[in-house]
Design an enzyme around this catalytic site. Sequence first.
Site, PDB file in Angstrom:
ATOM      1  N   GLU A 268      56.221 -10.798  48.591  1.00  0.00           N
ATOM      2  CA  GLU A 268      56.859  -9.472  48.483  1.00  0.00           C
ATOM      3  C   GLU A 268      57.496  -9.083  49.811  1.00  0.00           C
ATOM      4  OE1 GLU A 268      57.305  -8.448  45.576  1.00  0.00           O
ATOM      5  OE2 GLU A 268      55.819  -9.766  44.653  1.00  0.00           O
ATOM      6  N   HIS A 271      60.963 -10.481  49.889  1.00  0.00           N
ATOM      7  CA  HIS A 271      61.900  -9.596  49.172  1.00  0.00           C
ATOM      8  C   HIS A 271      62.276  -8.402  50.054  1.00  0.00           C
ATOM      9  CE1 HIS A 271      62.022 -11.374  45.201  1.00  0.00           C
ATOM     10  NE2 HIS A 271      60.716 -11.335  45.036  1.00  0.00           N
ATOM     11  N   GLU A 297      65.010 -14.013  44.964  1.00  0.00           N
ATOM     12  CA  GLU A 297      63.843 -14.893  44.849  1.00  0.00           C
ATOM     13  C   GLU A 297      63.876 -15.971  45.929  1.00  0.00           C
ATOM     14  OE1 GLU A 297      61.807 -13.657  42.702  1.00  0.00           O
ATOM     15  OE2 GLU A 297      60.227 -15.181  42.740  1.00  0.00           O
TER      16      GLU A 297
END
Lengths: 504, 504
Positions: A268, A271, A297
């Site tokens: 995460e 991201h 991704e």
Amino acid sequence: MDLQETEAAYYQYVKKIMDFNETIALAEWDMRTGAPKKGISQRSEVVGTLADEVFSRSTSAEMKAYLDVLADPSIQNQLSAVTRRMVEKSKKTYDQNIKIPQEESKAFTILQSEAQSVWEDAKKADDFSLLEPYLEKMVALKRKFINYWGVTTHRYNALLDLYEPGVTTETIDRIFSQLRAGIVPLVQAVKDSSNQPEKDFLTTPFPKEQLQKFCLYLLREIGYDFDAGRLDQTEHPFETTLNPGDVRVTTNYLENDFISTVLGTIHEGGHALYEQHISRDLVGTPLCEGTSMGIHESQSLFFENFIGRSKAFWQHHYSDLNKYAENAFRGQTVDDFYRAINASHPSLIRIFADELTYPLHIMVRYDIEKALFDGDLAVHDLPAVWNEKMREYLGIVPPTDREGVLQDIHWPSGDFGYFPSYALGYVYAAQFRHKMLSDLPNFNDLIANGEIVQITEWLSKNIHQFGSLKKPLEILRDATGEEPNPNYLIQYMKEKYGEIYRLK
Amino acid sequence: MDLQETEAAYYQYVKKIMDFNETIALAEWDMRTGAPKKGISQRSEVVGTLADEVFSRSTSAEMKAYLDVLADPSIQNQLSAVTRRMVEKSKKTYDQNIKIPQEESKAFTILQSEAQSVWEDAKKADDFSLLEPYLEKMVALKRKFINYWGVTTHRYNALLDLYEPGVTTETIDRIFSQLRAGIVPLVQAVKDSSNQPEKDFLTTPFPKEQLQKFCLYLLREIGYDFDAGRLDQTEHPFETTLNPGDVRVTTNYLENDFISTVLGTIHEGGHALYEQHISRDLVGTPLCEGTSMGIHESQSLFFENFIGRSKAFWQHHYSDLNKYAENAFRGQTVDDFYRAINASHPSLIRIFADELTYPLHIMVRYDIEKALFDGDLAVHDLPAVWNEKMREYLGIVPPTDREGVLQDIHWPSGDFGYFPSYALGYVYAAQFRHKMLSDLPNFNDLIANGEIVQITEWLSKNIHQFGSLKKPLEILRDATGEEPNPNYLIQYMKEKYGEIYRLK
């Protein structure tokens, strides 16, 4: 209004839409991180109101008037690159939405919410037939939508384009067949290897408070800016962007599976780094977000796998891990640890799959989606085809549909065409890494010396800052000089797993 | 459209406005509880966009069309009580806003934000002259607004009506003169008493984590529903309502002043109970909020003072306090503690004032506001008048303007007319308590036995559930059978402080 005034008015108009989107993101973050349960149903209505507002503004007569002027091919050379791309994106959204009759669009939204709820029951009951009628209706409606958009052949391309603009089945077929040829024998060799890593010690309890501190520490190490974000706890980890100065991540603290927590947090974080580094000049425009699911991704996987599962990373951080874990792992060497967290074997559930077998899970879904929209696969036959494909790609067959065709929420959510992005992300990530190895020849040393921030800067400069100003394949080409090339991923897998499993 | 259809469309229209208001409340809660600082400036723009949306919908041609039909006196008997009151409230907002030229309304908003920032500097520099020009402009604009609204005499009433609908200077003059006559001699007697409570032990450190647990415990004790709310930490405690199923409170954990934390938490809890108990039938209407600032304050003060500062409460909870505080107070009896937390003496700063002297601080501000709008007091003379009034009411004079006229944010925020609600809240609260003593004769036993929830139920039934369906004085009359009567507060003060200070 002259052109300049129209452009200014359009910017202002679009800024408001983005402001509404920010409130939707906030409301959803809040619902997932700790909103009291008795307020949820009213909060859902609020989100509905805001989403209606975004929809109606994106498809309004006012938007059409701006697009009529600004999307006119004859004046494109008078617009900045940013405006041109904004207009292109606004027009795409406009066209996609305006062509679908409102009642059918509404019917699909209702189906989505019903199907998600039925899916939970179907999964519990291990009964695909409960979900079948909903999926049938959704696929039929999606096919109609594709027709409205004016696509008659290669319908699936229209769905791919929603998540990975510019990428077609032609490209994916090429990539996936190469990947498959490279990965399947490797999976087999790994399975047959007599050098299986010991990994039982990964279930050693890691006290929640310590694990939380370790995650905060690791996020800082990869360059996550806590003045522009925060870490909260949720059952399923996610990243959400309110604006580039407010990019939030969540994780789940699993005391008996700390490595999932650690790698999930880094994922995460990857991201989030993308979104934190988007140029502030793009705030208030639809370009202020990652350019595609696949590029997004690629960033999360880059950090999860090429950083978080690398030997160099743990050479630097293993002693820290042991410090936070109160010496729970003093019996294992960093090499034991590195091998354990990279143990690979074919498994049934995608989200628990390891790095090596993961792309095969995606291929199963890709084949099925393609056959649903461009072939003659019937929804009724999904369970059988699923199991057949699992045998073909991974050599195992789910004993139940719960562990097979019913495992993912994407289809009940209506997200057909989304899955390939996950595997494309792997391919992109490995291609970025390959280029980086020549730009930063001391790549592994940087990681081993705790200087990841230099790697993050490379990504920021070549990828992050552009937001959606460049399209996915443009980002890839500009950063690496190539079209998508799966060989870098295959090469990486061969080297890494060859070493871990001592393959010849 | 027939009447029924118009009514339905109006409800739907208003529901959307309320949804936007909910997102504003959420965005503001988020900014105050932990939004990362780099996202704040963009978030403020989001709040601006939403506020514009609420404003334009509340004053739109569509709203006017609904009001033209639904506010028509000849059809009121065909409407439900809820619709009638909703329409009345919508019309009031419409009229108030539509009559003010947009550029002047905007100018005021800009002034508010500038003045608040200048106020911080003025306070730091202890220099009223910095703030003076801003206040002058704000007062002049407010006077203009009042003229636009069509008020020519008793201008201040128009401001009072914003916060306490239906309450006029006539009522407040009566209440405040009675209050003053009752309280001033009592303050003097307390000051002269030879039985001053010992209160130094209240600075004993109370570890933050334990204090947090104690606050969570106390909120549950007074009936706060954590499935419809949450407690977070902020520098200044507040309560905010997203919807009745999501009513949040915050507090600040002051390790060396735990009693401020405890009573502040209970105070915000009192506000929250009001909002949590509003009838779910009112969700989505403008009636789904407390009916006035004064009634709201009556609920928070009821809990803070009549519960949280009562002897009965600590008879039950003092041993718990000691448990959470790890026996820090085993040297003090519950009576020592009760006297300490009720120690009273005239002081300079309103927000740190005790229960007994607090209303006098409000009277100072009330006199000044009245003179600003209905008299001929000039902004330039505020510091001098402030000091004079402080001497008159409290017998002390601030040595600096920082501790005098510059202490509150209300005037720089443009909130003229707000202050009296605080004192009205005291009066209402005591009046509710008086009635409750006859409805629940075992009032003190309920508190002493930890059965506060029965008291909360009385408030819920007589006050909370109605939201804004009844106006403030209507609530008061229906619950107590009387107009505002300050004698109950005076009586309460005399008994309580007479006992604590052993007055004759």
